[in-house]
Each structure stands twice: as structure tokens, then as C-alpha cells.
Design a protein around this motif. Structure first.
Motif, PDB file in Angstrom:
ATOM      1  N   TYR A  66       0.811  -1.223   0.000  1.00 25.13           N
ATOM      2  CA  TYR A  66       0.000   0.000   0.000  1.00 25.13           C
ATOM      3  C   TYR A  66       0.842   1.271   0.000  1.00 25.13           C
ATOM      4  CZ  TYR A  66      -3.328  -3.521   1.631  1.00 25.13           C
ATOM      5  OH  TYR A  66      -4.098  -4.648   1.757  1.00 25.13           O
ATOM      6  N   LYS A 104      -0.012   4.353  -2.048  1.00 21.34           N
ATOM      7  CA  LYS A 104      -1.190   5.148  -1.693  1.00 21.34           C
ATOM      8  C   LYS A 104      -0.925   6.083  -0.511  1.00 21.34           C
ATOM      9  CE  LYS A 104      -4.029   3.338  -4.716  1.00 21.34           C
ATOM     10  NZ  LYS A 104      -4.648   4.146  -5.795  1.00 21.34           N
ATOM     11  N   GLU A 122      -2.082   9.749  -0.971  1.00 21.08           N
ATOM     12  CA  GLU A 122      -3.542   9.884  -0.917  1.00 21.08           C
ATOM     13  C   GLU A 122      -4.048   9.811   0.519  1.00 21.08           C
ATOM     14  OE1 GLU A 122      -5.960   7.624  -3.701  1.00 21.08           O
ATOM     15  OE2 GLU A 122      -4.185   7.271  -4.937  1.00 21.08           O
ATOM     16  N   ILE A 123      -3.471   8.888   1.289  1.00 15.21           N
ATOM     17  CA  ILE A 123      -3.879   8.741   2.690  1.00 15.21           C
ATOM     18  C   ILE A 123      -3.545  10.002   3.471  1.00 15.21           C
ATOM     19  CG2 ILE A 123      -3.403   7.473   4.830  1.00 15.21           C
ATOM     20  CD1 ILE A 123      -3.017   4.959   3.098  1.00 15.21           C
ATOM     21  N   LEU A 181      -5.989  12.799   2.585  1.00 12.80           N
ATOM     22  CA  LEU A 181      -7.318  12.550   3.147  1.00 12.80           C
ATOM     23  C   LEU A 181      -7.349  12.883   4.638  1.00 12.80           C
ATOM     24  CD1 LEU A 181     -10.169  11.498   2.632  1.00 12.80           C
ATOM     25  CD2 LEU A 181      -9.337   9.186   3.096  1.00 12.80           C
ATOM     26  N   GLU A 226      -7.334  -2.490  -7.122  1.00 15.29           N
ATOM     27  CA  GLU A 226      -8.082  -1.241  -6.956  1.00 15.29           C
ATOM     28  C   GLU A 226      -9.367  -1.446  -6.158  1.00 15.29           C
ATOM     29  OE1 GLU A 226      -7.492   1.976  -7.525  1.00 15.29           O
ATOM     30  OE2 GLU A 226      -5.457   1.320  -7.987  1.00 15.29           O
ATOM     31  N   TRP A 285      -8.306  -1.558  -2.654  1.00  9.57           N
ATOM     32  CA  TRP A 285      -7.992  -0.205  -2.182  1.00  9.57           C
ATOM     33  C   TRP A 285      -9.270   0.585  -1.889  1.00  9.57           C
ATOM     34  CZ3 TRP A 285      -5.532   3.161   0.299  1.00  9.57           C
ATOM     35  CH2 TRP A 285      -5.728   4.525   0.097  1.00  9.57           C
ATOM     36  N   HIS A 286     -10.289   0.393  -2.722  1.00  7.80           N
ATOM     37  CA  HIS A 286     -11.561   1.077  -2.503  1.00  7.80           C
ATOM     38  C   HIS A 286     -12.140   0.705  -1.136  1.00  7.80           C
ATOM     39  CE1 HIS A 286     -15.340   3.027  -3.407  1.00  7.80           C
ATOM     40  NE2 HIS A 286     -15.999   1.900  -3.196  1.00  7.80           N
ATOM     41  N   GLU A 305     -10.027   2.353   1.580  1.00 10.08           N
ATOM     42  CA  GLU A 305     -10.312   3.782   1.655  1.00 10.08           C
ATOM     43  C   GLU A 305     -11.564   4.051   2.490  1.00 10.08           C
ATOM     44  OE1 GLU A 305     -10.178   7.524  -1.474  1.00 10.08           O
ATOM     45  OE2 GLU A 305     -11.037   5.618  -2.128  1.00 10.08           O
ATOM     46  N   LYS A 306     -12.574   3.196   2.322  1.00  8.63           N
ATOM     47  CA  LYS A 306     -13.793   3.352   3.119  1.00  8.63           C
ATOM     48  C   LYS A 306     -13.510   3.113   4.598  1.00  8.63           C
ATOM     49  CE  LYS A 306     -16.501   0.546   0.754  1.00  8.63           C
ATOM     50  NZ  LYS A 306     -17.731  -0.178   0.318  1.00  8.63           N
ATOM     51  N   LEU A 347     -10.625   3.638   6.077  1.00  3.57           N
ATOM     52  CA  LEU A 347      -9.861   4.805   6.521  1.00  3.57           C
ATOM     53  C   LEU A 347     -10.789   5.974   6.845  1.00  3.57           C
ATOM     54  CD1 LEU A 347      -7.138   6.265   6.917  1.00  3.57           C
ATOM     55  CD2 LEU A 347      -7.178   6.811   4.479  1.00  3.57           C
ATOM     56  N   GLN A 348     -11.761   6.207   5.961  1.00 11.27           N
ATOM     57  CA  GLN A 348     -12.711   7.297   6.199  1.00 11.27           C
ATOM     58  C   GLN A 348     -13.533   7.049   7.463  1.00 11.27           C
ATOM     59  OE1 GLN A 348     -14.771   7.303   2.433  1.00 11.27           O
ATOM     60  NE2 GLN A 348     -13.380   8.807   1.527  1.00 11.27           N
TER      61      GLN A 348
END
Length: 282
Positions: A38, A41, A44-45, A48, A119, A122-123, A126-127, A129-130
Motif C-alpha cells: 500500500y 497510496k 492519498e492517505i 485525506l 483497486e 484499495w476502494h 479507503e472506506k 480509513l474514512q
């Protein structure tokens, strides 16, 4: 700014967990710990997290727990066979099982294939992480409510001590006049009463703390008002606390009365606790 947020997701072959910790800091001091797949990324992290957590010493960690039959490491068969052959030449009668155990521990006996980040995976990450960011912000809000209650109590305490100071002002002025008169008697000098009265007024005016009380009251009210604003107000609250300290210190230097000075010390103690906690406000 202190907080903790955690979230996770179970994928078909692995479990992903994201943890975010935050401590006090004047600016955003962000560190990100990621498994090798990872690393691409990381930017991006960081972006965010920076958008959602504006200040604090923040540490974000992503953990992988393999739960399925998946591995990126395979035995490098030619290398292992070569090791075994060499060891047989040295120890012809050695047990084959023992040679195998030794061979797989040798350098390059295992080869690790670089895993490409999917990907879709990763999606999902990402959720997670949010969600971890939402959780740490909820934690911060709960801490903020507790701090707000604490601030209200300490501001009210300072106001109470300030009102108690007023009860000693007349006594203080009387004590000042009596002390001056006693000193003059001991000196046994003739005094012009008019000039003496003027000097008394001038001296008492220098000890007057009404202006400090008015300004301190305004600062206390402004502090409470600023707490209710939606915008990040930590730095502003810190500046207001500094102004409160100036007024309290001036009151202390002018008090010239033991009981008033005790109350000033209590006000300073409450203010120091406020200043410590203000560092934890965005």
C-alpha cells in the motif's frame, strides 16, 4: 486534539484494520505506517487525513491479517536443491529431512513476489480509513464537550473569586489610609492637609483595580463566547487566556492586601488549568 479511531473490514482472504491516534500539537504532524503493497497510496492517505484532522500529532497505521490460503512467498526450489547438494557433499550420511530444514533457512531459499494492489481492495481500504477518521473525530467531539464543561466551571470560579476580591477593597483603602497616617505620626512632621488629601487620592487611584475587573470580565465572557463558535478556536482561546492572565497579574500587583492576594492566587491557579487544556483544542 487527543483522540483515537479504529475501523476494519474483512475481505475474502485478509482482514484490514486502520488505527488513527492523535495527540496535542501546534500544527499537523502526521506519520503513516503502511504494509509494502500500500506504499503507493501513502500520499492519498496523507491528503485525506490532512483534510479532516487539521491539527495534532497524528499517527495512522494500516494492518493486514491474512485469513485465507494466500501467501506471496514461495520456495525457491533450484536454490534449495543446490544447498542440499552442497551439504550432502560435506555430510554424506546426513538425514534428508534435516538437510531440508537447514536449506530453507539459508539466504534466498524463499522468494517473495511483489503483490500489486488491487483497486477494488484499495476502494474497501479507503472506506475503512474514512470510517476511522469519523470515529476519531467523534472521539474528539466527546472530549471537547468534557473540556467545554470544565472551562465553564473554571471561568465561573474566576468570576466568583473576582467578586470576592471586591469585598475587601473598602477595607484595603481604610488600611492604606491608617498606615500612612501612622507613618506620619511616627515621623512627627507638620503636614499640609490639602496636599495630604491630594496625595492620598493619587495613591489610592494607583491601587484601583476597577479597570482590571472590567477588562477581565470582558475577557471571561469573550472566552465563553468563542467556545461556542463553529470554527477552530484553539489558538484564539489561547490568546484570550493570555489577556486574562495579564489582568489577573495586574490585580495581584495592585492588591496590597493579604486576602485579596490569596484570591488572586486562586484565579491564577484556575487560569493555568485552562491554559493547559486549551492546548488540546483545535
Amino acid at each position: 486534539m487527543t483522540g483515537f479511531g479504529k475501523a476494519g473490514v474483512q475481505l475474502p482472504l485478509k482482514k484490514i484494520t486502520v488505527e488513527i491516534k492523535s495527540l496535542n500539537s501546534k500544527n499537523l504532524d502526521l506519520s503513516v505506517r503502511l504494509p509494502q503493497p500500500y506504499k503507493e497510496k501513502e500520499l492519498e492517505i496523507r491528503n485525506l487525513i490532512a483534510q479532516k484532522l487539521e491539527r495534532g500529532k497524528v499517527e495512522c497505521s494500516v494492518y493486514i491479517e491474512v485469513t485465507g490460503e494466500e501467501t506471496s512467498a514461495t520456495i525457491n526450489a533450484p536454490i534449495v536443491k543446490a544447498y542440499i547438494a552442497q551439504m550432502k557433499n560435506i555430510i554424506p550420511d546426513a538425514d534428508a529431512t534435516e538437510l531440508m530444514k537447514m536449506a530453507v533457512r539459508m539466504p534466498d531459499a524463499l522468494k517473495v513476489e511483489r503483490c500489486e494492489l488491487d483497486e477494488q481492495e484499495w476502494h474497501e481500504i479507503e472506506k475503512v480509513l474514512q470510517q476511522a477518521i469519523v470515529n476519531i473525530n467523534d472521539f474528539r467531539k466527546q472530549e471537547g464537550e468534557k473540556l467545554g464543561n470544565d472551562f465553564n466551571q473554571r471561568i465561573n470560579n474566576i468570576k466568583t473569586f473576582m467578586h470576592e476580591v471586591a469585598s475587601y477593597e473598602n477595607e484595603r483603602i481604610t488600611n492604606v489610609k491608617e498606615r500612612l497616617q501612622q507613618n506620619l505620626k511616627e515621623l512627627e512632621v507638620v503636614v499640609d492637609e490639602t496636599r495630604y488629601a491630594q496625595e492620598i487620592i493619587y495613591y489610592i487611584e494607583k491601587l484601583d483595580i476597577n479597570e482590571e475587573k472590567v477588562r477581565l470580565t470582558n475577557h471571561l465572557d469573550y472566552f465563553l463566547e468563542t467556545m461556542q463558535t463553529a470554527e477552530n478556536s484553539g489558538r484564539k482561546l489561547g490568546f484570550i487566556a493570555q489577556e486574562m492572565g495579564r489582568e489577573i497579574n495586574t490585580m495581584g500587583s495592585k492588591s496590597n492586601h493579604a486576602e485579596m492576594q490569596k484570591l488572586v492566587v486562586k484565579m491564577k491557579d484556575e487560569l493555568e488549568k485552562i491554559k493547559e487544556q486549551v492546548l488540546n483544542i483545535l
